[in-house]
Scaffold this motif. Structure first.
Motif, PDB file in Angstrom:
ATOM      1  N   SER A   1       5.649   1.946   8.339  1.00 38.69           N
ATOM      2  CA  SER A   1       4.929   0.369   7.037  1.00 38.69           C
ATOM      3  C   SER A   1       5.825   0.974   5.947  1.00 38.69           C
ATOM      4  O   SER A   1       6.148  -0.476   4.872  1.00 38.69           O
TER       5      SER A   1
ATOM      6  N   SER B   1      -6.877  -1.139  15.039  1.00 37.76           N
ATOM      7  CA  SER B   1      -6.471  -1.048  13.901  1.00 37.76           C
ATOM      8  C   SER B   1      -6.421  -2.017  12.515  1.00 37.76           C
ATOM      9  O   SER B   1      -5.852  -2.130  11.209  1.00 37.76           O
TER      10      SER B   1
ATOM     11  N   ASP C   1       1.420  -3.659   9.062  1.00 38.06           N
ATOM     12  CA  ASP C   1       1.933  -3.334  10.585  1.00 38.06           C
ATOM     13  C   ASP C   1       3.088  -2.328  11.002  1.00 38.06           C
ATOM     14  O   ASP C   1       3.129  -1.544   9.924  1.00 38.06           O
ATOM     15  N   TYR C   2       4.295  -1.685  11.245  1.00 38.01           N
ATOM     16  CA  TYR C   2       4.998  -0.590  11.647  1.00 38.01           C
ATOM     17  C   TYR C   2       4.001   0.537  11.217  1.00 38.01           C
ATOM     18  O   TYR C   2       4.196   1.770  11.583  1.00 38.01           O
TER      19      TYR C   2
ATOM     20  N   GLU D   1       3.372  -6.348  19.325  1.00 36.57           N
ATOM     21  CA  GLU D   1       2.264  -6.986  17.692  1.00 36.57           C
ATOM     22  C   GLU D   1       1.927  -6.687  16.955  1.00 36.57           C
ATOM     23  O   GLU D   1       2.316  -7.377  16.104  1.00 36.57           O
ATOM     24  N   ARG D   2       2.026  -5.049  16.272  1.00 34.34           N
ATOM     25  CA  ARG D   2       1.814  -4.635  15.134  1.00 34.34           C
ATOM     26  C   ARG D   2       3.753  -4.423  14.250  1.00 34.34           C
ATOM     27  O   ARG D   2       4.015  -3.553  13.260  1.00 34.34           O
ATOM     28  N   GLY D   3       4.297  -4.925  15.500  1.00 31.74           N
ATOM     29  CA  GLY D   3       5.691  -4.775  14.601  1.00 31.74           C
ATOM     30  C   GLY D   3       6.928  -3.791  15.380  1.00 31.74           C
ATOM     31  O   GLY D   3       8.102  -3.848  15.028  1.00 31.74           O
TER      32      GLY D   3
END
Lengths: 284, 284
Positions: free
Chosen positions: B118, B179, B186-187, B278-280
């Motif tokens: 991130s 998360s 994200d990431y 979904e998280r990048g």
């Protein structure tokens, strides 16, 4: 004695974090001294490794934790000079340096760390036509993580014996041909390589600084903004490090931008997913 | 003294490999003794960690090699008892044991190891709208590997201080809600958890045996069949281990088949790829 130890501890932490970010309250013993002293070695003496070195560092690696005790990694120790050159060329590490790759070719042993689900796949096919769990991204990740955890124990063991190492992630640049060259079974791949040998004392090197603990260590939840100020402090330590070992002036954020934005950084690793799928990992 | 050391070394190797597979020529020193002695600890005393412990093991972790010096991991230290319970419940570890999870709740600190692109994603967006390298499987893998390598240095440091640890891969069972609970950007994602604390001396445990070196260590190429015979030898050491610590009779190959063939083993980790996307992480 106590004072001498304190001086050494302060010096190690100073090099690791820079003058402005030395963490407080660090506990110190011989093992921690060894861990804090790590630097990657990129220039080796040609000396053979002492008898038993490979067996010792593999025993250390096998002593690390592994997921559900599945024993999902293997190592290939490369000692044959021609094969080492072939590996450097195939992984496109050679080209970067003109002829051959100095880390791989100078070091007496080059270890290839392999995430290896091939044994467990075969064991499991007795009951089923497809080992369905192994088709998932998590299974692939688990084997890769276990390989990495094991490899770091090998590093600590090697360094305790006065040896130096460098990890070579570039072994994934051309994962397809490397697998063929080494005769790897399906459901296995080279996660990274590792040169192991006696450090050449003429190498100009030192401990590389990292981001401050404030940037990476959180308590009871993730603090999304705290790292921003730490980067500015880090740039100072990063520049001093580069100057000291004779690298050209470049900021850490410049190196980050190149590695994140420029596909040439990947040197072929953009094909990794396709190659892994050809090798059995479905990565569902 | 030398003889006493030799006895200890032989005992550690005997437990690690079983009587029939003890490797020859193992070199021995204090650091290697510490590595060979590792066992996962699943019962902790409630004692707080000594002052400076977290900072020390994070300094050890940051001293490990990392890919291109990208500093791509973070740690969240969980000390809040309610949050620990919440994490155990969310990751579905609680359910397995009825109320709560003993490793997480007993140990004074639970570390969450986070592969964290991130920061570098934000640094890189200054130049581009998308950090294209970070969209690839290799970038995700690199951050995960770096996290694992770092974590193992933390383990060695913790064990050198007389503490015990256990890795908890089950933190990926419900990656999505974990998360959210931790406010991760994200990431980034939790690769695994790690309980850290003082071992409860009443725990019945010992060093767990691994496959022989013959099964996992190759020279100058991969030997596809050699491991087959080694598994039979391994079953003997594996059964002896289970008997000694009071586990029910089950072969290693049975545990392998369950973990490869039965989706219930995954406890939700079959959704990891979707959650990561979904998280990048595009995982191209």
């Amino acid at each position: 004695m106590k004072k001498k130890q304190n001086n050494r501890k302060e010096q190690l932490l100073f090099q690791r974090y820079g003058a402005d970010s030395v963490p407080k309250n660090i506990i110190y013993n011989e093992q921690i001294d060894l861990l804090l002293s790590h630097r990657s070695v990129r220039k080796y003496l040609p000396d053979a490794l002492p008898d038993g070195t490979i067996e010792t560092i593999i025993a250390a690696a096998q002593s690390a934790s592994n997921s559900s005790n599945l024993n999902q990694w293997s190592v290939i120790a490369i000692t044959d000079p021609e094969l080492k050159s072939e590996i450097a060329k195939t992984s496109r590490l050679g080209s970067k340096f003109g002829m051959g790759n100095p880390y791989i070719e100078q070091a007496p042993v080059f270890l290839l760390w392999i995430a290896d689900m091939s044994r467990n796949n075969k064991i499991s096919l007795v009951e089923n036509e497809t080992a369905q769990v192994l088709q998932y991204t998590d299974a692939f990740l688990m084997a890769s993580i276990d390989t990495a955890i094991a490899s770091q124990n090998a590093v600590v063991a090697a360094e305790s014996l006065g040896l130096g190492i460098v990890y070579i992630g570039a072994m994934r640049n051309n994962a397809k041909e490397i697998s063929v060259l080494l005769n790897l079974p399906d459901y296995s791949y080279v996660v990274f390589g590792m040169a192991v040998g006696k450090p050449d004392p003429t190498e100009v090197s030192r401990i590389r600084p990292r981001l401050s603990q404030n940037a990476v260590l959180h308590y009871n939840g993730y603090n999304k903004d705290r790292w921003l100020d730490e980067v500015t402090v880090y740039e100072k330590a990063f520049l001093e490090f580069r100057e000291e070992i004779g690298l050209k002036n470049k900021s850490w954020q410049e190196t980050v931008r190149f590695s994140s934005n420029d596909l040439t950084y990947m040197e072929g690793r953009e094909n990794l997913r396709t190659t892994l799928q050809e090798r059995g990992f479905k990565l569902l």
